[in-house]
Design a protein around this motif. Structure first.
Motif, PDB file in Angstrom:
ATOM      1  N   GLN A 237      25.755  -5.243  -3.460  1.00 38.16           N
ATOM      2  CA  GLN A 237      26.693  -4.555  -2.153  1.00 38.16           C
ATOM      3  C   GLN A 237      25.872  -2.856  -2.320  1.00 38.16           C
ATOM      4  N   ASP A 238      25.694  -2.180  -1.644  1.00 31.95           N
ATOM      5  CA  ASP A 238      25.476  -0.450  -2.069  1.00 31.95           C
ATOM      6  C   ASP A 238      26.666   0.125  -1.336  1.00 31.95           C
ATOM      7  N   ARG A 239      27.620  -0.030  -0.602  1.00 34.07           N
ATOM      8  CA  ARG A 239      28.614  -0.028   0.127  1.00 34.07           C
ATOM      9  C   ARG A 239      30.193  -0.093  -0.427  1.00 34.07           C
ATOM     10  N   LYS A 240      31.176   0.729  -0.336  1.00 27.17           N
ATOM     11  CA  LYS A 240      32.253  -0.018  -0.541  1.00 27.17           C
ATOM     12  C   LYS A 240      32.943  -0.597   0.424  1.00 27.17           C
ATOM     13  N   GLU A 241      32.463  -1.705   0.913  1.00 24.09           N
ATOM     14  CA  GLU A 241      33.087  -1.916   2.056  1.00 24.09           C
ATOM     15  C   GLU A 241      33.313  -3.866   1.362  1.00 24.09           C
TER      16      GLU A 241
ATOM     17  N   LYS B 170      33.739  -6.386   5.735  1.00 27.34           N
ATOM     18  CA  LYS B 170      32.605  -5.312   5.761  1.00 27.34           C
ATOM     19  C   LYS B 170      34.162  -4.116   5.963  1.00 27.34           C
TER      20      LYS B 170
ATOM     21  N   THR C 108      37.038  -1.689   4.846  1.00 29.99           N
ATOM     22  CA  THR C 108      36.945  -0.384   4.578  1.00 29.99           C
ATOM     23  C   THR C 108      38.090   0.008   3.716  1.00 29.99           C
TER      24      THR C 108
END
Length: 94
Positions: free
Chosen positions: A6-10, A15, A17
């Motif tokens: 992952q490259d996002r906080k989700e 998905k 958040t």
């Protein structure tokens, strides 16, 4: 948090958040540290982590799905032997 998946906080699965927990994909004896050092981690909604029977700590199919995805990603830039040296078990069928 560094993650190879992952490259996002989700949430990895939904998905979402909010209500996220950090999950170490391999967490047995000594493996939590290995997961930390190598980015073998994902964000999960609490219920998909450890707050319900559907969470990865209780749902073997969901847990195996994460372990396989992580191993596949690692092996894009490393060898199976390197993975085995770190984790000590192959989770892929191929």
């Amino acid at each position: 948090m560094k993650s190879i998946l992952q490259d996002r906080k989700e949430c990895y699965f939904t998905k979402a958040t909010t209500g996220l927990h950090e999950h170490h994909i391999y967490f047995g004896t000594g493996q939590r540290k290995i997961s930390e050092e190598n980015g073998f981690k994902v964000w999960l909604r609490g219920d998909l982590h450890n707050l319900s029977s559907d969470g990865v700590h209780f749902n073997k199919a969901r847990d195996l799905r994460l372990k396989r995805a992580c191993q596949r990603k690692f092996e894009e830039t490393h060898t199976r032997a390197e993975f085995m040296e770190l984790i000590g078990r192959n989770y892929l069928d191929d």
